[in-house]
Design an enzyme around this catalytic site. Structure first.
Site, PDB file in Angstrom:
ATOM      1  N   LYS A 170      -9.686  17.420  16.386  1.00  0.00           N
ATOM      2  CA  LYS A 170      -9.338  16.867  15.272  1.00  0.00           C
ATOM      3  C   LYS A 170      -9.357  17.715  14.057  1.00  0.00           C
ATOM      4  O   LYS A 170     -10.514  18.074  13.518  1.00  0.00           O
ATOM      5  CB  LYS A 170     -10.080  15.512  14.942  1.00  0.00           C
ATOM      6  CG  LYS A 170      -9.662  14.277  15.811  1.00  0.00           C
ATOM      7  CD  LYS A 170      -8.373  13.568  15.556  1.00  0.00           C
ATOM      8  CE  LYS A 170      -8.062  13.119  14.233  1.00  0.00           C
ATOM      9  NZ  LYS A 170      -6.937  12.266  14.102  1.00  0.00           N
TER      10      LYS A 170
ATOM     11  N   HIS B  86      -9.355   9.479  11.349  1.00  0.00           N
ATOM     12  CA  HIS B  86      -8.795   8.499  12.423  1.00  0.00           C
ATOM     13  C   HIS B  86      -8.817   9.030  13.846  1.00  0.00           C
ATOM     14  O   HIS B  86      -8.078   9.767  14.253  1.00  0.00           O
ATOM     15  CB  HIS B  86      -7.532   7.965  12.175  1.00  0.00           C
ATOM     16  CG  HIS B  86      -7.304   7.357  10.615  1.00  0.00           C
ATOM     17  ND1 HIS B  86      -7.133   8.317   9.630  1.00  0.00           N
ATOM     18  CD2 HIS B  86      -7.168   6.164  10.163  1.00  0.00           C
ATOM     19  CE1 HIS B  86      -6.871   7.485   8.450  1.00  0.00           C
ATOM     20  NE2 HIS B  86      -6.918   6.216   9.026  1.00  0.00           N
TER      21      HIS B  86
ATOM     22  N   ASP C 273      -8.466  14.378   8.747  1.00  0.00           N
ATOM     23  CA  ASP C 273      -8.209  13.189   9.220  1.00  0.00           C
ATOM     24  C   ASP C 273      -9.247  12.471  10.152  1.00  0.00           C
ATOM     25  O   ASP C 273      -9.660  13.394  11.067  1.00  0.00           O
ATOM     26  CB  ASP C 273      -6.822  13.346  10.058  1.00  0.00           C
ATOM     27  CG  ASP C 273      -6.308  12.077  10.770  1.00  0.00           C
ATOM     28  OD1 ASP C 273      -7.118  11.079  10.212  1.00  0.00           O
ATOM     29  OD2 ASP C 273      -5.590  12.274  11.580  1.00  0.00           O
TER      30      ASP C 273
ATOM     31  N   TYR D 163      -9.762  -4.378   8.742  1.00  0.00           N
ATOM     32  CA  TYR D 163      -8.652  -3.534   9.186  1.00  0.00           C
ATOM     33  C   TYR D 163      -8.847  -2.136   9.795  1.00  0.00           C
ATOM     34  O   TYR D 163      -8.299  -2.136  10.916  1.00  0.00           O
ATOM     35  CB  TYR D 163      -7.809  -3.366   7.842  1.00  0.00           C
ATOM     36  CG  TYR D 163      -6.426  -2.720   8.338  1.00  0.00           C
ATOM     37  CD1 TYR D 163      -5.211  -3.327   8.503  1.00  0.00           C
ATOM     38  CD2 TYR D 163      -6.324  -1.270   8.147  1.00  0.00           C
ATOM     39  CE1 TYR D 163      -4.098  -2.804   8.903  1.00  0.00           C
ATOM     40  CE2 TYR D 163      -5.159  -0.691   8.585  1.00  0.00           C
ATOM     41  CZ  TYR D 163      -4.066  -1.567   8.840  1.00  0.00           C
ATOM     42  OH  TYR D 163      -2.722  -0.830   9.030  1.00  0.00           O
ATOM     43  N   HIS D 164      -9.622  -1.357   9.288  1.00  0.00           N
ATOM     44  CA  HIS D 164      -9.671  -0.121   9.989  1.00  0.00           C
ATOM     45  C   HIS D 164     -10.658  -0.280  11.414  1.00  0.00           C
ATOM     46  O   HIS D 164     -10.410   0.380  12.252  1.00  0.00           O
ATOM     47  CB  HIS D 164     -10.359   0.833   9.108  1.00  0.00           C
ATOM     48  CG  HIS D 164      -9.755   1.136   7.839  1.00  0.00           C
ATOM     49  ND1 HIS D 164     -10.140   0.369   6.475  1.00  0.00           N
ATOM     50  CD2 HIS D 164      -8.659   1.828   7.642  1.00  0.00           C
ATOM     51  CE1 HIS D 164      -9.267   0.679   5.657  1.00  0.00           C
ATOM     52  NE2 HIS D 164      -8.193   1.804   6.335  1.00  0.00           N
TER      53      HIS D 164
ATOM     54  N   TYR E 269       0.809  -1.245   0.059  1.00  0.00           N
ATOM     55  CA  TYR E 269       0.132  -0.046   0.055  1.00  0.00           C
ATOM     56  C   TYR E 269       1.021   1.234  -0.006  1.00  0.00           C
ATOM     57  O   TYR E 269       1.616   1.356   0.897  1.00  0.00           O
ATOM     58  CB  TYR E 269      -0.857   0.031   1.254  1.00  0.00           C
ATOM     59  CG  TYR E 269      -1.652   1.327   1.443  1.00  0.00           C
ATOM     60  CD1 TYR E 269      -2.766   1.513   0.522  1.00  0.00           C
ATOM     61  CD2 TYR E 269      -1.838   1.736   2.683  1.00  0.00           C
ATOM     62  CE1 TYR E 269      -3.748   2.459   1.001  1.00  0.00           C
ATOM     63  CE2 TYR E 269      -2.789   2.821   3.144  1.00  0.00           C
ATOM     64  CZ  TYR E 269      -3.745   3.024   1.978  1.00  0.00           C
ATOM     65  OH  TYR E 269      -4.646   4.137   2.251  1.00  0.00           O
TER      66      TYR E 269
END
Length: 764
Positions: free
Chosen positions: A641, A647, A645, A273-274, A119
């Protein structure tokens, strides 16, 4: 201001108060959630009595079951020894045959190893293109593209909200001209391309299609995967654009177009995954991801397709962490679970519809800034778990990704890790080598049963879309993340070089690791120039006509949005223009803010002796109580944040931890600009504003925040602290800009809380 479960965490989302309350009411209370996933459990089969007698002598009279049984985060008790009694119900299975526990294909790696699919994507399309070519030449077998956050959120690079995001955590794509340069000299008829894109999935997939067609590639030759997994974005990663219902409609249109035109292309990669990176344990990752897959099947059926028309092209994406046995069991259980549930709910006629095929990526969260060369070992162990679990392709993370973007040096080590596993360790020689293991077969069953239970709970809520609207998955994941962080901070879970076996030189070693630095201003100026050139040389009438068709289709439902996006891309419409044509009809989604409380404190306290409690979390609580008595209010911090982004694991865990330790914690909405964050800090009368950074935006956004705060003339100066993935070479720059403290990856929450209290006292 809404208060969640009477915690000291306040969530700023003034337009969503009633929705927040409804979400919390329709979720289980946090105490109940804790019992379900973290309460005492016991092995279904007791320990072998002969072994227990022998072990009793070595444990000096202590019960071996109580002393040696390993209780996982998932609430599964793993015994110290397994025998035939633990696998009496295991049936003979072979790979390539239903229920595919041992693998989706008969020969698995013995005929062809897994695909090495690294990736990557950063800065400009020119730099990324050169990086791809070098990797393909060095043995990489497929491409996996990372896009920057501006692209993910459907903004062109010249939009005012993405100033600090362009080119920072992926490659910037504004038009099909960028896409063509990205793949220049790479034959898209031969090279498989995976693209991690969800929010702006229509313009990006359309531009890939147009770039391939203009390269001479046919629809039938296009091979690869578009992630297109919007449900997990609403749960964890937050790179959505439109509301849930409208987003699911887009997915249906993509299924319809690709099934008719692109028979060898995977129209979705359903991502666990996330979910894992956000803090979910293995059972939660598996259960939520499979539940997402079921919802996508239903979406395809609503689009008029049969399950056998599109299910064979679905793929999955697993995160692989350091819990070696659990990760292998998760992948084995996942294949069985998917096959059984599809058979139960949808009765497909093709065997291919039942096969779960998966890409995997080693954990980014498990990487540490401290003693960073340990990350090479971590990645190798995770890669072994992934391949022993039967992945179809794999990305291995680089050693420096807890500090910054990977360099050519670290990327080479990451890639070679897979080549060595394939060609030196001989892992591909045997199909599913853990099959028949008493422990692994038993653990696979345990993971399967717990994930099945979670999926049934989701079905009772009406399916995954309804569950997400209720807030249940997000709250469960946040609780899991807070509990795990508490285990690490208290030392119950070991992270070598972070909370155990620390070396004095760790800081200097981290600073000696080369860090790839992206010049955001340079990339931004180049992209803006490209946009100006593009718009000055295209046919504006065709542009307006294309965008009008997309808007009308979004409003009426007549037509296919991907087909119209392909036409728009051909006419050189931009990512932002195509996205906004739909936004005018669908709107832009603003999520309710929900955070858990109590989980960090509960887990931390349960991990310590009374003496340890006095010197750790309890000390922070004592200090915050003293502060409150002295100043008449609690120390107050705003966690923000900024930029695009989404996350938010770190921000949520820190917010939950600080609240449990006695702080008043305000949490700003996602995607704020520095000016919005500064205004919120002033209005909230906080002592500290904490900026969470994961995608390298701190170099631009934090100095802008400090300048914005300086515009307000107040009696009390608000301190600015920064936490997250921040290279040490950036610390001095941040301090010079006016930052009071930087808390890098691995900083224990109690340690940062005590330091913050000292800074507040000095500032008052």
């Amino acid at each position: 201001m809404a208060f969640i479960n009477k915690s000291k965490i306040s969530a700023f989302n003034f337009l969503s108060r009633s929705k927040i309350a409804l979400s919390i009411r329709s979720s289980r209370p946090i105490v109940e959630v804790s019992k379900r996933f973290y309460g005492d459990t016991h092995p279904a089969v007791p320990l072998d009595q002969e072994w227990a007698k022998l072990a009793l002598k070595e444990t000096k009279g202590k019960d071996p079951e109580q002393l040696l049984t390993w209780r996982t985060l998932e609430g599964i008790n793993v015994k110290p020894i397994y025998t035939t009694e633990d696998v009496t119900n295991v049936q003979k299975e072979i790979s390539g045959k239903y229920p595919f526990t041992r693998g989706p294909y008969a020969t698995m790696y013995t005929l062809r190893p897994w695909t090495i699919r690294q990736y990557a994507g950063f800065s400009t399309v020119e730099e990324s293109n050169a990086f791809y070519k070098a990797n393909l030449k060095a043995g990489q077998q497929g491409l996996s593209v990372a896009f920057d956050l501006a692209t993910h959120r459907g903004y062109d690079s010249d939009h005012e909200r993405v100033t600090g995001d362009v080119g920072m955590a992926g490659v910037a794509i504004d038009s099909v001209e960028d896409m063509k340069v990205l793949f220049d000299g790479i034959d898209l008829g031969k090279v498989s391309v995976s693209m991690t894109m969800n929010g702006a999935v229509l313009p990006i997939l359309a531009m890939y299609i147009v770039a391939a067609l203009e390269q001479g590639c046919t629809f039938e030759q296009m091979r690869g995967t578009i992630q297109n997994d919007i449900l997990k974005e609403f749960m964890v990663r937050n790179t959505y654009i439109y509301p849930i219902k409208e987003s699911m409609r887009i997915i249906g249109d993509i299924f319809e177009f690709t099934s008719k035109n692109m028979p060898n292309y995977n129209s979705i990669s359903i991502s666990g995954y996330h979910i894992q990176e956000a803090g979910a344990n293995a059972v939660q990752e598996l259960g939520f991801t499979i539940a997402d897959g079921i919802e996508y099947i239903r979406t395809g059926l609503k689009s008029g397709l049969t399950v056998d028309q599109f299910a064979p092209r679905l793929s999955f994406f697993w995160g692989i962490g350091m819990n070696f046995y659990m990760e292998i069991a998760k992948m084995r259980a996942g294949r069985r679970l998917w096959a059984n549930l599809l058979k139960k709910y949808f009765d497909p006629q093709k065997t291919n519809s039942l096969r779960l095929r998966a890409h995997s990526q080693t954990s980014g969260w498990s990487l540490t800034e401290q003693d960073p060369y340990n990350n090479v070992i971590r990645t190798t162990i995770e890669a072994m778990a992934s391949t022993l679990g039967g992945t179809q392709s794999l990305h291995t993370n680089a050693l420096d990704e807890a500090i910054g973007l990977p360099t050519n040096f670290s990327a080479r080590i990451a890639r070679n890790t897979q080549i060595i596993l394939q060609e030196e360790a001989n892992i591909p020689r045997v199909v599913d080598p853990f099959a028949g293991s008493y422990m692994m077969e038993s653990l696979t069953n345990d993971v399967y049963e717990k994930a099945y239970e979670l999926i049934n709970e989701i079905e009772e809520l009406g399916g995954m879309s309804k569950a997400i609207e209720s807030g249940m998955p997000k709250m469960r994941i946040q609780e899991s993340a807070a509990r795990r962080q508490a285990q690490i901070d208290s030392g119950k879970e070991t992270i070598v070089g972070v909370n155990k076996y620390k070396i004095v030189e760790s800081k200097s070693e981290a600073s000696n690791v080369e860090v790839l630095s992206i010049d955001n201003a340079d990339v931004l100026s180049k992209q803006i120039k490209k946009l100006k050139d593009l718009k000055s040389n295209r046919n504006e009438n065709l542009v307006l006509e294309s965008l009008k068709k997309i808007e009308d289709c979004a409003r009426t439902g007549n037509g296919n949005l991907l087909e119209l996006s392909v036409e728009a891309a051909k006419n050189r419409c931009t990512v932002g223009e195509i996205s906004f044509a739909m936004e005018k009809v669908f709107g832009r989604y603003n999520p309710p803010s929900m955070l858990v409380s109590g989980a960090y404190k509960q887990e931390y306290g349960g991990s310590l002796s009374e003496n340890e409690k006095a010197s750790a979390a309890a000390r922070v609580i004592d200090e915050t109580e003293k502060f409150s008595k002295k100043h008449g209010r609690r120390p107050r911090v705003l966690i923000v944040k900024m930029g695009q982004d989404g996350h938010d694991r770190g921000a949520n865990v820190v917010a939950s931890g600080y609240a449990d330790l006695g702080f008043d914690v305000d949490v700003g909405p996602l995607f704020q600009t520095p000016s919005e964050a500064a205004r919120l800090a002033i209005d909230s009368d906080v002592h500290v504003i904490g900026a969470s950074s994961l995608a390298a935006g701190h170099k631009t956004l934090v100095p802008m925040l400090i300048k914005e705060l300086a515009k307000y003339k107040t009696d009390n100066k608000i301190l600015v602290i920064v936490g997250g993935v921040i290279p040490r070479e950036d610390y001095d720059m941040l301090y010079e800009a006016g930052v009071s403290a930087v808390y890098g990856p691995g900083t224990p929450i109690p340690e940062s809380a005590l330091n913050m209290l000292e800074l507040i006292e000095k500032n008052i």
